[in-house]
Design a protein around this motif. Structure first.
Motif, PDB file in Angstrom:
ATOM      1  N   ALA A 160       0.826  -1.212   0.000  1.00 29.19           N
ATOM      2  CA  ALA A 160       0.000   0.000   0.000  1.00 29.19           C
ATOM      3  C   ALA A 160       0.859   1.261   0.000  1.00 29.19           C
ATOM      4  O   ALA A 160       0.556   2.238  -0.697  1.00 29.19           O
ATOM      5  CB  ALA A 160      -0.927  -0.012   1.213  1.00 29.19           C
ATOM      6  N   SER A 161       1.951   1.251   0.761  1.00 26.97           N
ATOM      7  CA  SER A 161       2.818   2.427   0.852  1.00 26.97           C
ATOM      8  C   SER A 161       3.558   2.688  -0.455  1.00 26.97           C
ATOM      9  O   SER A 161       3.714   3.843  -0.874  1.00 26.97           O
ATOM     10  CB  SER A 161       3.818   2.230   1.994  1.00 26.97           C
ATOM     11  OG  SER A 161       4.753   3.279   2.043  1.00 26.97           O
ATOM     12  N   TYR A 162       3.984   1.620  -1.113  1.00 29.51           N
ATOM     13  CA  TYR A 162       4.770   1.768  -2.345  1.00 29.51           C
ATOM     14  C   TYR A 162       3.887   2.129  -3.537  1.00 29.51           C
ATOM     15  O   TYR A 162       4.291   2.864  -4.433  1.00 29.51           O
ATOM     16  CB  TYR A 162       5.529   0.466  -2.601  1.00 29.51           C
ATOM     17  CG  TYR A 162       6.455   0.484  -3.789  1.00 29.51           C
ATOM     18  CD1 TYR A 162       7.578   1.298  -3.813  1.00 29.51           C
ATOM     19  CD2 TYR A 162       6.207  -0.334  -4.894  1.00 29.51           C
ATOM     20  CE1 TYR A 162       8.438   1.305  -4.903  1.00 29.51           C
ATOM     21  CE2 TYR A 162       7.060  -0.342  -5.989  1.00 29.51           C
ATOM     22  CZ  TYR A 162       8.167   0.480  -5.988  1.00 29.51           C
ATOM     23  OH  TYR A 162       9.015   0.481  -7.067  1.00 29.51           O
ATOM     24  N   GLY A 163       2.670   1.594  -3.573  1.00 32.21           N
ATOM     25  CA  GLY A 163       1.744   1.891  -4.663  1.00 32.21           C
ATOM     26  C   GLY A 163       2.198   1.385  -6.016  1.00 32.21           C
ATOM     27  O   GLY A 163       2.243   2.153  -6.990  1.00 32.21           O
ATOM     28  N   PRO A 164       2.518   0.092  -6.148  1.00 30.49           N
ATOM     29  CA  PRO A 164       3.022  -0.421  -7.427  1.00 30.49           C
ATOM     30  C   PRO A 164       1.930  -0.519  -8.490  1.00 30.49           C
ATOM     31  O   PRO A 164       0.748  -0.701  -8.178  1.00 30.49           O
ATOM     32  CB  PRO A 164       3.536  -1.816  -7.052  1.00 30.49           C
ATOM     33  CG  PRO A 164       2.682  -2.225  -5.893  1.00 30.49           C
ATOM     34  CD  PRO A 164       2.427  -0.959  -5.122  1.00 30.49           C
ATOM     35  N   ASP A 165       2.352  -0.407  -9.745  1.00 32.00           N
ATOM     36  CA  ASP A 165       1.448  -0.668 -10.866  1.00 32.00           C
ATOM     37  C   ASP A 165       1.337  -2.166 -11.131  1.00 32.00           C
ATOM     38  O   ASP A 165       0.308  -2.648 -11.600  1.00 32.00           O
ATOM     39  CB  ASP A 165       1.963   0.026 -12.134  1.00 32.00           C
ATOM     40  CG  ASP A 165       2.178   1.511 -11.928  1.00 32.00           C
ATOM     41  OD1 ASP A 165       1.238   2.177 -11.458  1.00 32.00           O
ATOM     42  OD2 ASP A 165       3.293   1.995 -12.211  1.00 32.00           O
ATOM     43  N   LEU A 166       2.427  -2.881 -10.851  1.00 31.54           N
ATOM     44  CA  LEU A 166       2.482  -4.320 -11.096  1.00 31.54           C
ATOM     45  C   LEU A 166       3.168  -4.994  -9.917  1.00 31.54           C
ATOM     46  O   LEU A 166       4.237  -4.550  -9.484  1.00 31.54           O
ATOM     47  CB  LEU A 166       3.263  -4.614 -12.383  1.00 31.54           C
ATOM     48  CG  LEU A 166       3.552  -6.082 -12.717  1.00 31.54           C
ATOM     49  CD1 LEU A 166       2.255  -6.839 -13.011  1.00 31.54           C
ATOM     50  CD2 LEU A 166       4.514  -6.191 -13.909  1.00 31.54           C
TER      51      LEU A 166
END
Length: 484
Positions: free
Chosen positions: A81-87
């Motif tokens: 959640a903190s990093y917010g990756p697309d993949l």
């Protein structure tokens, strides 16, 4: 996938080695519970190589080794959640597939696209996608290279059909396979992104930090229980010795790491190549300690002497059984117990430690063959040993045999039970017999006068000996619980 669904570009990518109820090493053909072996925490090499290729595409890649970081599911989810990756890409294996797919669900619920790779995915990609609707993609055959090519195709809006080694979903959600990705030269793999991992997590039993280097892939021996032929093929692909030793030198100079594991399905498959690697190490590399694996019928004394001179201090040896009949059944038809004894005694004489692995309960196993294995174990001067229940991983000949309705043996249990610490084969020895043997044999060996005498040679390294004994006692305690 519709064009609208592909509006997101993959600029932030996270690769996860998910936590599981049983702490597992999941790297190539090695799917091993750390509770039943002396296997030290191993750097997730495939993830690091994959990350290196993806960094060249997206520039923003994060590795989360939840297993060795000791993260809970909640902590892992918070990091996503903190990093917010697309993949989000997950490393998956058969015994951990439920936990692995839980991480996929977490990532999907947080808005990321999801992908998986690993032993289980390579064997059953369509089945896994059908069972887990939150899984968008599977990377197959050479997942480190497939992932990079896939991101290229995705970000350039190219048709996914053109991305080899991929499983993806059609517009109606049905899984689709593209043609296989061809087996590639290992020289085309980028150097692993070690800077994305905390190297202090990966330590040998004596406490020294070590790292893992890709040396070769593929094994010409199709042992019935092994996933190597399924995952990496029967043809061996080897690194150029100069290139491999260049990486050793780079690791030693830049990371100050002087202990390495050469990761191979079979390091000693070709004598000429092993000798060339050793010569390069002796001539150019700083003094290092290194680990590899071997079969007893692929080394001679000349090779072992050269390996010792080049810094080899530990060899993992697939022994499997003390029964000539069972050795043949397991896929080691030309191996005799006398050859096993020769190699282990020769290694001890040369000062190379050995870690012997045994497979117990394979179809055809009897009380008599167990007795032969026990007698062999007590004659061998092994430094470490692991006694594994025969595990029918998907794709292996053992799995195919047990899922054939015409065979007298059957596969029981769930995916979580297909692991070397559990026994899921019916029609032969009972699970109780196999587990009781495993529980008894490791106690008999490691608490014997025979083994105590072997350890006396370590008295010249008292600090290393103390750390190794402490590590071994903790592992033996976990083994006792695992085979109850």
């Amino acid at each position: 996938m519709t064009e609208k669904s592909r509006a997101v570009l993959f600029k932030r990518i996270m690769i996860i080695n998910p936590s599981s109820s049983v702490k597992m090493t999941k790297e190539g053909r090695v799917i091993m519970s750390l509770n039943i072996s002396f296997e030290p925490p191993r750097m997730p090499l495939s993830m690091a190589i994959m990350a290196a290729g993806l960094e060249q595409r997206s520039g923003d890649v994060k590795i989360v080794d939840s297993v060795n970081m000791g993260l809970s599911r909640a902590s892992e989810r918070a990091i996503i959640a903190s990093y917010g990756p697309d993949l989000v890409i997950v490393n998956a294996s058969t015994p951990t597939i439920t936990d692995d797919m839980a991480s996929i669900r977490d990532a999907k619920s947080l808005g990321a696209y999801t992908a998986a790779f690993g032993q289980h995915i390579d064997a059953l990609p369509l089945e896994t996608m059908a069972d887990h609707p939150d899984l968008d993609f599977c990377f197959l055959q050479e997942p480190e290279l497939v992932a990079a090519k896939f991101v290229d195709h995705w970000n350039s809006r190219d048709k996914l059909d053109n991305s080899l080694g991929l499983a993806y979903r059609s517009e109606d959600g049905q899984p689709i396979l593209t043609p296989p990705y061809p087996r590639a030269s290992l020289e085309t793999f980028p150097p692993p992104a070690r800077h994305l991992l905390d190297q202090s997590l990966y330590r040998l039993p004596d406490g020294e930090i070590y790292t893992t280097l890709l040396a070769s892939r593929g094994c010409p021996y199709d042992c019935g229980f092994c996933v190597a032929p399924v995952y990496h093929g029967l043809k061996t692909r080897r690194r150029d010795p100069i290139s491999l030793v260049n990486e050793v030198i780079e690791v030693a100079e830049n990371s100050h790491i002087r202990a390495v594991m050469f990761q191979s399905d079979l390091f000693t498959s070709q004598k000429k190549w092993v000798i060339e690697v050793c010569q390069e190490l002796i001539q150019r590399a700083p003094p290092i300690r290194w680990i590899c694996n071997s079969r007893v019928d692929t080394v001679d004394e000349e090779t072992l002497v050269m390996m010792k001179k080049a810094g080899c201090f530990l060899i993992g040896v697939g022994i499997e059984s003390g029964s000539p009949r069972m050795l043949s059944v397991l896929g080691k038809k030309k191996v005799e117990p006398e050859r096993i004894e020769w190699m282990i005694h020769t290694c001890r004489r040369l000062g190379i430690m050995t870690n012997g692995s045994f497979v117990i309960g394979y179809p055809g196993e009897t009380i008599e063959s167990l007795r032969q294995t026990e007698e062999l174990v007590m004659r061998l001067p092994l430094d470490f040993a692991v006694f594994m229940c025969a595990a029918p991983f998907p794709g292996t000949r053992l799995y195919q045999y047990l899922t054939d309705p015409e065979t007298p043996h059957r596969l029981t249990g769930n995916w979580e039970n297909i692991a070397f610490h559990d026994y899921v084969i019916e029609g032969g020895l009972s699970p109780e017999t196999v587990k009781q043997f495993n529980s008894r044999i490791w106690r008999k060996y490691f608490f014997s006068l025979h083994y105590a005498k072997l350890r006396l040679r370590d008295l010249k390294h008292p600090v290393r000996l103390t750390k190794t004994i402490w590590y071994a006692l903790k592992r033996l305690q976990k083994m006792r619980k695992s085979f109850r």
